[in-house]
Design an enzyme around this catalytic site. Structure first.
Site, PDB file in Angstrom:
ATOM      1  N   GLU A 191       0.856  -1.188   0.000  1.00 25.22           N
ATOM      2  CA  GLU A 191       0.000   0.000   0.000  1.00 25.22           C
ATOM      3  C   GLU A 191       0.895   1.243   0.000  1.00 25.22           C
ATOM      4  O   GLU A 191       1.806   1.354   0.818  1.00 25.22           O
ATOM      5  CB  GLU A 191      -0.910  -0.020   1.235  1.00 25.22           C
ATOM      6  CG  GLU A 191      -1.820   1.189   1.319  1.00 25.22           C
ATOM      7  CD  GLU A 191      -3.100   0.915   2.111  1.00 25.22           C
ATOM      8  OE1 GLU A 191      -3.507  -0.254   2.241  1.00 25.22           O
ATOM      9  OE2 GLU A 191      -3.687   1.903   2.602  1.00 25.22           O
ATOM     10  N   ASP A 203      -2.550  14.488   6.947  1.00 16.03           N
ATOM     11  CA  ASP A 203      -2.090  13.211   6.399  1.00 16.03           C
ATOM     12  C   ASP A 203      -0.844  13.380   5.537  1.00 16.03           C
ATOM     13  O   ASP A 203      -0.935  13.266   4.317  1.00 16.03           O
ATOM     14  CB  ASP A 203      -3.232  12.587   5.579  1.00 16.03           C
ATOM     15  CG  ASP A 203      -2.995  11.117   5.296  1.00 16.03           C
ATOM     16  OD1 ASP A 203      -1.994  10.573   5.789  1.00 16.03           O
ATOM     17  OD2 ASP A 203      -3.815  10.520   4.590  1.00 16.03           O
ATOM     18  N   LYS A 205      -4.016   0.046  14.035  1.00 11.34           N
ATOM     19  CA  LYS A 205      -4.829   1.120  13.453  1.00 11.34           C
ATOM     20  C   LYS A 205      -6.267   0.752  13.777  1.00 11.34           C
ATOM     21  O   LYS A 205      -6.823  -0.171  13.187  1.00 11.34           O
ATOM     22  CB  LYS A 205      -4.584   1.170  11.945  1.00 11.34           C
ATOM     23  CG  LYS A 205      -5.492   2.104  11.173  1.00 11.34           C
ATOM     24  CD  LYS A 205      -5.086   2.170   9.695  1.00 11.34           C
ATOM     25  CE  LYS A 205      -6.031   3.057   8.891  1.00 11.34           C
ATOM     26  NZ  LYS A 205      -5.596   3.218   7.486  1.00 11.34           N
ATOM     27  N   GLU A 263       5.136  10.022  13.749  1.00  8.78           N
ATOM     28  CA  GLU A 263       5.136   9.184  12.538  1.00  8.78           C
ATOM     29  C   GLU A 263       5.329  10.079  11.316  1.00  8.78           C
ATOM     30  O   GLU A 263       4.597  11.042  11.119  1.00  8.78           O
ATOM     31  CB  GLU A 263       3.802   8.430  12.447  1.00  8.78           C
ATOM     32  CG  GLU A 263       3.721   7.458  11.279  1.00  8.78           C
ATOM     33  CD  GLU A 263       2.362   6.725  11.196  1.00  8.78           C
ATOM     34  OE1 GLU A 263       1.821   6.336  12.249  1.00  8.78           O
ATOM     35  OE2 GLU A 263       1.860   6.544  10.075  1.00  8.78           O
ATOM     36  N   TRP A 266     -13.991  12.883   2.589  1.00  8.77           N
ATOM     37  CA  TRP A 266     -12.713  12.653   3.276  1.00  8.77           C
ATOM     38  C   TRP A 266     -12.247  13.802   4.174  1.00  8.77           C
ATOM     39  O   TRP A 266     -11.230  13.695   4.861  1.00  8.77           O
ATOM     40  CB  TRP A 266     -11.613  12.330   2.261  1.00  8.77           C
ATOM     41  CG  TRP A 266     -11.839  11.019   1.582  1.00  8.77           C
ATOM     42  CD1 TRP A 266     -12.464  10.822   0.380  1.00  8.77           C
ATOM     43  CD2 TRP A 266     -11.498   9.722   2.077  1.00  8.77           C
ATOM     44  NE1 TRP A 266     -12.509   9.479   0.090  1.00  8.77           N
ATOM     45  CE2 TRP A 266     -11.921   8.773   1.123  1.00  8.77           C
ATOM     46  CE3 TRP A 266     -10.856   9.265   3.235  1.00  8.77           C
ATOM     47  CZ2 TRP A 266     -11.744   7.404   1.288  1.00  8.77           C
ATOM     48  CZ3 TRP A 266     -10.673   7.899   3.396  1.00  8.77           C
ATOM     49  CH2 TRP A 266     -11.119   6.986   2.436  1.00  8.77           C
ATOM     50  N   GLU A 278       4.003   9.132  -0.661  1.00  5.15           N
ATOM     51  CA  GLU A 278       2.621   9.124  -1.142  1.00  5.15           C
ATOM     52  C   GLU A 278       2.187  10.490  -1.681  1.00  5.15           C
ATOM     53  O   GLU A 278       1.646  10.587  -2.775  1.00  5.15           O
ATOM     54  CB  GLU A 278       1.694   8.678  -0.010  1.00  5.15           C
ATOM     55  CG  GLU A 278       0.221   8.759  -0.388  1.00  5.15           C
ATOM     56  CD  GLU A 278      -0.700   8.283   0.725  1.00  5.15           C
ATOM     57  OE1 GLU A 278      -0.217   7.888   1.791  1.00  5.15           O
ATOM     58  OE2 GLU A 278      -1.931   8.319   0.508  1.00  5.15           O
ATOM     59  N   ARG A 321      -2.086   3.779  16.917  1.00  5.38           N
ATOM     60  CA  ARG A 321      -2.046   4.962  16.039  1.00  5.38           C
ATOM     61  C   ARG A 321      -3.166   5.956  16.372  1.00  5.38           C
ATOM     62  O   ARG A 321      -4.302   5.566  16.663  1.00  5.38           O
ATOM     63  CB  ARG A 321      -2.126   4.528  14.573  1.00  5.38           C
ATOM     64  CG  ARG A 321      -0.912   3.700  14.184  1.00  5.38           C
ATOM     65  CD  ARG A 321      -0.958   3.267  12.749  1.00  5.38           C
ATOM     66  NE  ARG A 321      -0.497   4.278  11.828  1.00  5.38           N
ATOM     67  CZ  ARG A 321      -1.138   4.641  10.725  1.00  5.38           C
ATOM     68  NH1 ARG A 321      -2.333   4.140  10.445  1.00  5.38           N
ATOM     69  NH2 ARG A 321      -0.631   5.529   9.914  1.00  5.38           N
ATOM     70  N   GLU A 348     -10.545   4.583   9.185  1.00  2.00           N
ATOM     71  CA  GLU A 348     -10.704   4.227   7.773  1.00  2.00           C
ATOM     72  C   GLU A 348     -11.209   2.793   7.612  1.00  2.00           C
ATOM     73  O   GLU A 348     -10.695   2.018   6.802  1.00  2.00           O
ATOM     74  CB  GLU A 348      -9.391   4.440   7.011  1.00  2.00           C
ATOM     75  CG  GLU A 348      -8.934   5.887   7.046  1.00  2.00           C
ATOM     76  CD  GLU A 348      -7.689   6.190   6.227  1.00  2.00           C
ATOM     77  OE1 GLU A 348      -6.863   5.279   6.038  1.00  2.00           O
ATOM     78  OE2 GLU A 348      -7.555   7.342   5.783  1.00  2.00           O
TER      79      GLU A 348
HETATM   80  C1  GCU Z   1      -3.302   7.555   4.282  1.00  2.00           C
HETATM   81  C2  GCU Z   1      -3.062   6.598   3.159  1.00  2.00           C
HETATM   82  C3  GCU Z   1      -3.628   5.245   3.438  1.00  2.00           C
HETATM   83  C4  GCU Z   1      -3.162   4.749   4.803  1.00  2.00           C
HETATM   84  C5  GCU Z   1      -3.469   5.766   5.862  1.00  2.00           C
HETATM   85  C6  GCU Z   1      -2.898   5.420   7.229  1.00  2.00           C
HETATM   86  O1  GCU Z   1      -4.664   7.869   4.363  1.00  2.00           O
HETATM   87  O2  GCU Z   1      -3.613   7.113   1.970  1.00  2.00           O
HETATM   88  O3  GCU Z   1      -3.229   4.377   2.407  1.00  2.00           O
HETATM   89  O4  GCU Z   1      -3.767   3.553   5.110  1.00  2.00           O
HETATM   90  O5  GCU Z   1      -2.909   6.997   5.505  1.00  2.00           O
HETATM   91  O6  GCU Z   1      -1.954   6.080   7.636  1.00  2.00           O
HETATM   92  O7  GCU Z   1      -3.394   4.531   7.896  1.00  2.00           O
END
Ligand code: GCU
Length: 702
Positions: free
Chosen positions: A182, A387, A304, A409, A564, A415, A341, A308
């Site tokens: 990812e 982010d 996490k 972090e 978002w 990204e 996190r 999300e």
């Molecule tokens: C960002 C990222 C994701 C990732 C997330 C995270 O949103 O785009 O791919 O999972 O950060 O830090 O958990």
């Protein structure tokens, strides 16, 4: 029960892997010495083997004295690496040890520190623990010939942060949208391929060696978004993790694992994952015990939760402290930690609702729980409130939780900073974050992460490495990986000096002339590359404006009407997010003084963060005298021109570097030029069309 031995996984094809910052020539100075290693243990063995390899190439010798007593050759050496326990210490080492004790007391070098001295004709590295000896060796490698010149020391070197960890967002299975890694821009995973271990322990070992040589001491081996197969790494596929730990151990690197909070349900078959449920607690305790049976030096869990779409304690009406403490309790008997996190926010926001502010979320969720987290919980906080953008303020959570161990972090994988197609040396950005003083006094973010006596949560980076032959896709992105480790070890280092180290090691002076040109050109290209990137992308701290989903390239309104929570609110009159207490979301109030007032004030807010904190008319005048709209035009023209200049500079190095590396960088620079022009034109055209204000300098805006 399946494990690594039962399922070897597909064998990786052999590739010529670039040595990054450890080419054989980096060992020239140590390899031509008469070295003596005193001490025993796995990591001491690594030190000896590293030296033996270097000496075989450059004509030196290595003697090893694992236990007490003399050994042939100890009288005639010019490099000694010794553990304090390896008595009787050779004379120059005993003298260094005595001086260290006098100045700093016993135990002053700690678990990973070392003392370095040059006395007479002997260079001495002294450590209390084997890991310190390994770090000392790599320090001598970095110093090269200068470690064998003038008298020095004893200097004491210890890491500022105890935990210096890289998180791999690697999937075990190939994810249908995110792929094998990812946000990975360097090929596949070093660890996994198509659902199995990648089957290349030599590559994992080389990775561990590179990490140890820049100061990293922990790795989390799977994605924070824990999908079905990754979840099983905790239980029936634990052998796969143990195999990685076995390979990284000789380099002093511990393995951590991302786990799903729902594990008791999805793996244990329990009806609930409620952190206060007795059955759930028993399941985690038993599972964790099995992990330590298999991997005695296991680092701990990364979680996490409620983020999300990942499960978490909110499902059961419990707090994040309840959730984190559950795991912490099971890890505590083994001295493991849980990295919990703080990236928790509403990703299903209504864009029409101006009162919800994603920037506020982490503070609102976590600050009230300060003091409630167990001592072995590390709250892992993204450096900014959003982010990993190219510019954000420092997260206010870092100043709000004095009774919690905090890790900062950062995102080494690029990204939002060009996805390893763009040159973007990130150390100056991280350095700015680490030097930030939340209270305007001597206390810095680095000091918060380090904690008293190094007991803080440390620095965590999302790794940018993959199975690409250059490790990082863009060969120059290796510098970010290197700099991450170096800044975690010593956050006071100057990013340009760190880059210089990386250049010196990676492109060592060879028989061909031109090394000075290589060094100069790379500095010219990389020192300011983060600011260049900032210039041609989202202006004045407003962030995002990237293509939704993959996050590459410009799309000004891409996220504007999405759930978002990442908006810029541009209209015909102005742009920016009002986060003031006076008229906006009140986010400025999450900062202590002086920043709560500095950010609140339109006059005092730093220009680079203006649109993060304020919605202003296009004619608003910045501190440098230009209007916001003119600043947007100026920086976008300038940024794209700077990229064109980078591209031209690279041509100067044709013939001076490995041709494969030169070509790879050239191709990426071509893409960066194209993409920077696209950013320039889309951003400029967007704001010209919104505002109707022409460029004062009459340049062409499409
Ligand atoms: C960002 C990222 C994701 C990732 C997330 C995270 O949103 O785009 O791919 O999972 O950060 O830090 O958990």
């Amino acid at each position: 029960m399946s494990d690594a031995a039962a399922r070897p996984g597909p064998a990786a094809e052999p590739v010529d892997v670039h040595p990054a910052w450890l080419p054989p020539a980096a060992f020239r100075a140590v390899g031509s010495r008469r070295a003596l290693v005193c001490g025993a243990g796995t990591l001491v063995g690594t030190v000896r083997d590293e030296l033996a390899q270097a000496c075989a190439r450059y004509g030196g010798t290595v003697a090893w004295r694992p236990g007490p007593g003399p050994v042939d050759g100890t009288g005639d050496v010019d490099l000694v690496l010794a553990l304090t326990a390896a008595t009787p210490l050779p004379a120059p080492v005993a003298e260094v040890a005595a001086q260290c004790r006098r100045h700093h007391g016993a135990g002053a070098l700690g678990a990973e520190g070392f003392a370095l001295a040059r006395t007479g004709d002997v260079t001495v590295v002294l450590a209390e623990e084997p890991a310190g000896l390994l770090h000392g060796l790599f320090h001598v490698v970095r110093l090269g010939e200068s470690a064998f010149g003038a008298a020095r020391g004893p200097e004491r070197h210890r890491p500022a942060m105890r935990l210096r960890m890289l998180d791999h967002w690697d999937n075990v299975d190939v994810h249908p949208v995110m792929g094998q890694v990812e946000r990975g821009y360097a090929g596949g995973s070093i660890f996994w391929r198509d659902g199995s271990p990648r089957g290349d322990p030599a590559r994992v070992r080389d990775y561990g060696r590179l990490l140890a040589a820049c100061g990293v001491n922990a790795v989390s081996a799977n994605n924070v978004n824990v999908h079905a197969t990754e979840a099983r790494l905790l239980t029936d596929r634990l052998g796969d993790v143990a195999a990685i730990a076995d390979v990284l151990r000789p380099y002093g690197i511990r393995v951590h694992l991302s786990v799903t909070f729902a594990a008791p349900v999805v793996l244990g078959g329990l009806p609930t994952a409620d952190p206060l449920d007795a059955g759930v607690r028993a399941w985690w305790a038993a599972t964790t015990r099995q992990v330590y049976d298999r991997i005695p030096d296991f680092g701990g869990y990364v979680v996490k939760a409620d983020s999300e779409g990942q499960s978490g304690p909110f499902t059961y009406g419990r707090s994040h402290a309840d959730g984190a403490n559950l795991l912490a309790d099971t890890l505590a008997p083994f001295r493991g930690v849980v990295h919990w996190r703080a990236f928790v926010y509403d990703h299903r926001q209504d864009w029409r609702d101006r009162s919800t502010d994603r920037a506020r979320a982490a503070f609102d969720h976590f600050a009230p729980h300060d003091g409630r987290f167990a001592p072995n919980v590390v709250l892992q906080v993204k450096h900014g409130p959003m982010d990993f953008q190219a510019r954000e303020p420092v997260s206010p959570v870092l100043a709000a939780m004095p009774a919690t161990r905090l890790a900062v972090e950062v995102q080494v994988t690029q990204e939002y900073t060009g996805q390893q197609r763009h040159v973007c040396y990130l150390a100056p950005w991280w350095s700015e974050v680490l030097r930030f003083a939340p209270w305007g006094d001597h206390r810095t973010v680095a000091a918060l992460a380090a904690g008293d006596a190094g007991e803080g949560g440390g620095l965590v980076g999302v790794s940018n490495a993959g199975d690409d032959p250059f490790w990082t896709g863009h060969p120059l992105a290796q510098a970010n990986l290197y700099a991450f480790g170096r800044l975690a070890w010593d956050p006071r280092l100057d990013p340009a000096a760190v880059l210089d180290e990386w250049i010196g090691l990676t492109f060592p002076p060879g028989p061909a002339s031109g090394h000075d040109l290589v060094r100069r050109t790379l500095h010219e290209m990389m020192d300011g590359s983060w600011r260049t990137y900032e210039r041609y992308t989202a202006p004045l701290g407003v962030g995002f404006m990237v293509r939704p989903g993959h996050h590459y390239g410009p799309d000004v309104d891409g996220y504007e009407y999405t759930p978002w929570g990442t908006y810029h609110f541009a209209d015909r009159d102005g742009v920016g997010v009002d986060r003031t207490r006076a008229s906006g979301t009140g986010f400025t109030g999450q900062y202590p003084q002086p920043w709560r007032d500095v950010y609140e004030s339109l006059d005092r807010c730093p220009d680079e963060l203006l649109l993060f904190f304020h919605h202003v008319p296009y004619g608003h005048v910045l501190h440098d005298g230009s209007t916001v709209i003119q600043h947007i035009y100026n920086t976008h023209f300038a940024g794209a021109e700077e990229v064109a200049a980078l591209r031209r500079r690279w041509d100067r190095l044709d013939g001076l570097l490995d041709p494969g590396l030169h070509t790879r960088v050239r191709e990426r620079l071509d893409e960066q030029v194209r993409c920077a022009e696209e950013w320039r034109d889309q951003v400029n055209a967007y704001f010209f069309r919104k505002s109707g204000v022409p460029d004062a300098r009459g340049r062409r805006i499409p």
